[in-house]
Structure formats: structure tokens, C-alpha cells
Write a protein that holds these residues in place. Sequence first.
Motif, PDB file in Angstrom:
ATOM      1  N   SER A 129      18.794 -20.408  -7.645  1.00  0.00           N
ATOM      2  CA  SER A 129      18.843 -20.007  -7.353  1.00  0.00           C
ATOM      3  C   SER A 129      19.486 -18.759  -7.267  1.00  0.00           C
ATOM      4  CB  SER A 129      19.578 -19.933  -5.321  1.00  0.00           C
ATOM      5  OG  SER A 129      19.138 -21.361  -4.883  1.00  0.00           O
ATOM      6  N   HIS A 167      17.664 -15.060  -6.913  1.00  0.00           N
ATOM      7  CA  HIS A 167      17.569 -13.760  -6.776  1.00  0.00           C
ATOM      8  C   HIS A 167      17.731 -12.606  -7.556  1.00  0.00           C
ATOM      9  CE1 HIS A 167      20.955 -16.485  -3.680  1.00  0.00           C
ATOM     10  NE2 HIS A 167      19.182 -16.248  -3.514  1.00  0.00           N
ATOM     11  N   GLN A 170      16.015 -21.569   3.027  1.00  0.00           N
ATOM     12  CA  GLN A 170      16.351 -23.205   3.107  1.00  0.00           C
ATOM     13  C   GLN A 170      16.292 -22.923   5.284  1.00  0.00           C
ATOM     14  OE1 GLN A 170      18.762 -24.893   0.985  1.00  0.00           O
ATOM     15  NE2 GLN A 170      18.242 -27.253   2.371  1.00  0.00           N
ATOM     16  N   ASP A 215      13.284 -19.913  -1.020  1.00  0.00           N
ATOM     17  CA  ASP A 215      14.225 -21.096  -1.690  1.00  0.00           C
ATOM     18  C   ASP A 215      14.077 -21.826  -0.688  1.00  0.00           C
ATOM     19  OD1 ASP A 215      16.520 -21.914  -2.767  1.00  0.00           O
ATOM     20  OD2 ASP A 215      17.537 -19.462  -2.961  1.00  0.00           O
TER      21      ASP A 215
END
Length: 227
Positions: free
Chosen positions: A43, A47, A88, A164
Motif C-alpha cells: 500500500s 500511495h 478495499q 488497493d
Amino acid sequence: TALIEARDLEVSFGGTPALRGASLTVETGDVVAIMGPSGSGKSTLLHCLGGILVPDAGEVWVDGQRIDSLDEQRRSTLRRDTFGFVFQFGQLVPELTAEENVALPLLLGGRRRAAALAEARPWFARLGLDGLHRRRSGELSGGEAQRVALARGLVTGPRVLFADEPTGALDSLTGEQVMDLLVDAAREQGSTVVLVTHEPRVAAYADRQVIVRDGRTSPLTVERVGS
Ligand code: ADP
Ligand code: ADP
């Protein structure tokens, strides 16, 4: 040249390294899956690529522009105009209707309400959500909400869709339906896809997989298994 190029990214949180030299190249039109164990830095890498987080060291280039050195306002504009995001847990605004959620990125980009809603509407038929456009998003099922989140990520026609764990909250059948729709819709409008997943069945939809372990990347080229 590559659409996205990240070189030697390093990120620490409170002195603890999360990325220790992660590099990644994404070509236009690619569907790339970032794989790896929980806590490996997937993640954090996403990002950095998406201009959400500025790395402590390294460079991120998108379409020939270095984006990690841009100020927050320019990165915000880049995220709004060039990127789409799916997370998510959908992260829809529960009080808004499904179509208002899909229209949000267009409204933030300055489009008028009627025009934004008109652009949002066709996504409902396209993603198998007929009749749900006026539903409060807090009243949608998990799979419906994630398809609405997908529409919101794609509605601006982004150069890159960042996802994600887009199926992380769904059962495997619903997750595969969402992945089918995600990959088809992205290809149809020419959006490149970078997704994070720990599920091999989801990664199988990608043209290319990149493995992250302890904050370091290693590419693994695989045949596309899904369809
Ligand atoms: P993954 O996506 O592979 O599960 P993450 O990129 O979320 O991994 O996290 C990598 C490491 O960095 C983990 O140890 C995580 O706890 C830590 N981390 C991530 N984001 C933050 C943050 N905002 N503050 C502190 N630690 C963080
Ligand atoms: P994912 O499932 O996508 O890896 P996480 O649960 O790791 O997401 O992280 C969700 C959010 O919390 C992210 O914004 C991440 O940066 C942040 N985060 C992750 N680990 C930590 C941590 N140890 N401390 C603070 N924030 C964290």
C-alpha cells in the motif's frame, strides 16, 4: 517510454522502514498487480505512485513528469485529473446516493451537477447496477458498493486506475465479478491499472506481477491467466 517509473523509493514511518528501495515500471495499457505478504509495503508503494504519499528518497515519474517533488496542491490536481482510486472498503459517502458518489470526482473537477450525474448514469448499466442509481450507498450490498466505487474510480477516464485490495472485502465469486468488470472497463477506455492484492486469483487478472518483500520489489512476468 514508460507511463510510470518509480526508482529506489524509500519510506519510513517513525524510523521504521516500510520501503527500502522499491522500483517499478508500468507501460501504458498494462494491468500490473503488486503482490506480497501483509505489511511488506504494497500500500505504501501504491500511495507513492498515486501521489498520496511523498517518499523520503527516490523518484516517481508519470508521463514524463516527476511527481514526488510537486507541492501538495499540484499533486492533488494530478490525482483528480489523471488518476482514479478504488480502495478495499469502497469508502463511499453513505448519505449520498450511488449516482452522487459516482459523480463526486466530476463535481470536484468543476463539472455542474446535472452534467456530472448524466455522465455517472451510464456506469450503472455497464457495471450491472441497473435501478440502483438512486439508492443510498449505505444501503448497497458489499459487491454493489464495490462496483459503485469502481465506477467512481473510472468516471473521469483516468490515465491510471489505482486499486488497493479492490476485492479484499468480498467473497471470491463477487470478487471475480468485480475484477472482470474492472479489467474490461479499464481496457475499454484505455486506463492503465495498478492494483495491490495478496490474492493470487486476483493477481491472475494482471499482465504483470511485482512482488514486494520487506519493502523491496522484484518483478515477475507471468502470462495472463484470467479473462
Ligand atoms: P501492505 O500494504 O503490504 O500490507 P503497508 O504498505 O500497508 O503494507 O505497510 C508497510 C509497513 O508500514 C507496515 O509495517 C505498516 O504497519 C507500516 N505503515 C504503513 N502506513 C503507515 C503509517 N501511516 N504510519 C505508520 N506505519 C505505517
Ligand atoms: P492495506 O490493507 O491496504 O494494506 P492497511 O490496513 O495497511 O491497508 O492501512 C490502512 C491505512 O492505515 C493506510 O492509510 C496506511 O498508511 C495506514 N497504516 C497502516 N499501518 C499503520 C500503522 N502501523 N500506523 C499508522 N497507520 C498505519
